[in-house]
Design an enzyme around this catalytic site. Structure first.
Site, PDB file in Angstrom:
ATOM      1  N   ARG A  15       0.762  -1.071   0.534  1.00  0.00           N
ATOM      2  CA  ARG A  15       0.358  -0.130   0.615  1.00  0.00           C
ATOM      3  C   ARG A  15       0.957   1.039   0.282  1.00  0.00           C
ATOM      4  NH1 ARG A  15      -0.074  -2.102   5.249  1.00  0.00           N
ATOM      5  NH2 ARG A  15      -2.178  -3.736   4.114  1.00  0.00           N
ATOM      6  N   GLY A  16       0.074   2.740  -0.447  1.00  0.00           N
ATOM      7  CA  GLY A  16       1.088   3.269  -0.332  1.00  0.00           C
ATOM      8  C   GLY A  16       2.097   4.441  -0.686  1.00  0.00           C
ATOM      9  N   ILE A  17       2.741   4.675  -0.453  1.00  0.00           N
ATOM     10  CA  ILE A  17       4.533   5.052  -1.511  1.00  0.00           C
ATOM     11  C   ILE A  17       5.258   3.911  -1.905  1.00  0.00           C
ATOM     12  CG2 ILE A  17       6.508   5.907  -1.126  1.00  0.00           C
ATOM     13  CD1 ILE A  17       5.460   8.060   1.027  1.00  0.00           C
ATOM     14  N   GLY A  18       5.164   3.278  -1.485  1.00  0.00           N
ATOM     15  CA  GLY A  18       5.738   1.591  -1.632  1.00  0.00           C
ATOM     16  C   GLY A  18       4.975   0.176  -2.413  1.00  0.00           C
ATOM     17  N   LYS A  37       3.483  -8.041   5.206  1.00  0.00           N
ATOM     18  CA  LYS A  37       3.103  -8.240   6.480  1.00  0.00           C
ATOM     19  C   LYS A  37       1.685  -8.885   6.336  1.00  0.00           C
ATOM     20  CE  LYS A  37       4.996  -6.061   9.673  1.00  0.00           C
ATOM     21  NZ  LYS A  37       4.790  -5.306  11.573  1.00  0.00           N
ATOM     22  N   ASP A  70       8.642 -10.459   6.890  1.00  0.00           N
ATOM     23  CA  ASP A  70       9.171  -8.965   8.112  1.00  0.00           C
ATOM     24  C   ASP A  70      10.595  -8.904   7.956  1.00  0.00           C
ATOM     25  OD1 ASP A  70       8.755  -7.335  10.363  1.00  0.00           O
ATOM     26  OD2 ASP A  70       7.428  -9.378  11.578  1.00  0.00           O
ATOM     27  N   TYR A 164      11.848   9.176  16.813  1.00  0.00           N
ATOM     28  CA  TYR A 164      11.946   8.526  15.088  1.00  0.00           C
ATOM     29  C   TYR A 164      12.646   9.134  14.777  1.00  0.00           C
ATOM     30  CZ  TYR A 164       9.052   8.815  10.888  1.00  0.00           C
ATOM     31  OH  TYR A 164       8.715   9.502   9.820  1.00  0.00           O
ATOM     32  N   LYS A 168      14.746   7.365  10.984  1.00  0.00           N
ATOM     33  CA  LYS A 168      14.552   7.915  10.017  1.00  0.00           C
ATOM     34  C   LYS A 168      16.154   8.214   9.181  1.00  0.00           C
ATOM     35  CE  LYS A 168      12.243   7.394   7.657  1.00  0.00           C
ATOM     36  NZ  LYS A 168      11.346   6.435   6.958  1.00  0.00           N
TER      37      LYS A 168
END
Length: 273
Positions: A15-18, A37, A70, A164, A168
């Site tokens: 989903r999303g950016i990937g 996952k 994972d 966080y 990153k």
């Protein structure tokens, strides 16, 4: 068809950016392995690795390989890479997109939340990259792309989201180090980060809900930027911390209106910029 026949491995690809990057490269006929996952439908998450694979195949991919995995665990990483190489015969591009986010202040940060972010963002990215290296070294134009921000020692980001931010920036330090380490092998290692927030499950469920989503851009802007980065000669394009808007401007694209979730809303700048 710049990517026809190219073998691409994307973490967090369901989903999303990937998934958006997978769809963009699929339109050029790439062979794409997506790792995630989610194999069964989830009430708060869109789709699974299998529904994403169906979309990617329909978009034009030469072949698609959905892998449940994972990246916190070495045995899973080894299986992901082995399965991809066995199926495709190699790997030309690794997209380290999988990431965990938690913006709690230090006093409220629990060890398990710290561990999750660092196990995925830093440890997982490092060992995914390491495990793919033998295959990437055999490619004629190998790229590693991390979805991580430009490095900075600006205390604002450490003060606001210490745990966080460290995770990153850890992904970004991998870019800095691997780009230098792998120069002799002509492997391009770069980072890509959005100028504004991107409408993903994390933004919806963790960061800001519907209000934030309405002030975000669609993942396709990051996918289009990644598409152009991956076309560059790897030996000449390495160690960069790219911003999606800047890449598209270099391609002559200056109107970003169609990327907005709601063009009538003021966009929210992303973190670290």
């Amino acid at each position: 068809m710049q990517f026809k026949g190219k073998k691409v491995l994307i973490t967090g690809g369901s989903r999303g950016i990937g998934k958006a990057i997978a769809l963009r490269l699929a339109a050029d006929g790439a062979d794409i392995a997506i790792v995630g996952k989610t194999a069964e439908p989830h009430p708060k998450l869109e789709g699974t690795i299998y529904t994403a694979a169906e979309e990617i195949l329909k978009a034009g991919a030469g072949s698609v390989l959905p892998i449940q995995g994972d990246i916190r665990y070495e045995e899973s990483i080894e299986q992901i890479v082995k399965t991809t190489v066995d199926q495709f015969g190699g790997i030309d591009i690794l997209i380290n997109n999988a990431s965990a986010i938690n913006l709690l202040p230090t006093e409220q940060m629990e060890p398990k939340r710290w561990d999750l972010m660092h196990d995925i963002n830093v440890r997982g990215t490092f060992f995914m990259s390491k495990t793919c290296l033998p295959a990437l070294k055999k490619s004629t134009n190998a790229h590693i792309l991390n979805l991580s921000p430009p490095l900075t020692l600006n205390p604002e980001w450490f003060g606001r989201f210490l745990a966080y931010t460290i995770s990153k920036f850890g992904m970004s330090m991998i870019v800095l180090g691997l780009a230098e380490e792998l120069k002799a092998h002509r492997i391009g290692v770069n980072a890509l980060w959005p100028k504004t927030t991107i409408a993903t499950a994390a933004i919806q469920n963790i960061v800001g809900g519907d209000i934030m989503v309405q002030r975000s851009r669609k993942p396709e802007i990051v996918a289009d930027a990644a598409y152009h980065i991956m076309q560059r000669p790897a030996a000449e394009c390495t160690g960069n911390f790219f911003i999606d808007e800047e890449i598209l401007v270099q391609q002559g694209i200056t109107d970003f209106t169609h990327y907005a979730v709601n063009p009538g809303q003021k966009l929210m700048p992303d973190l670290f910029l």
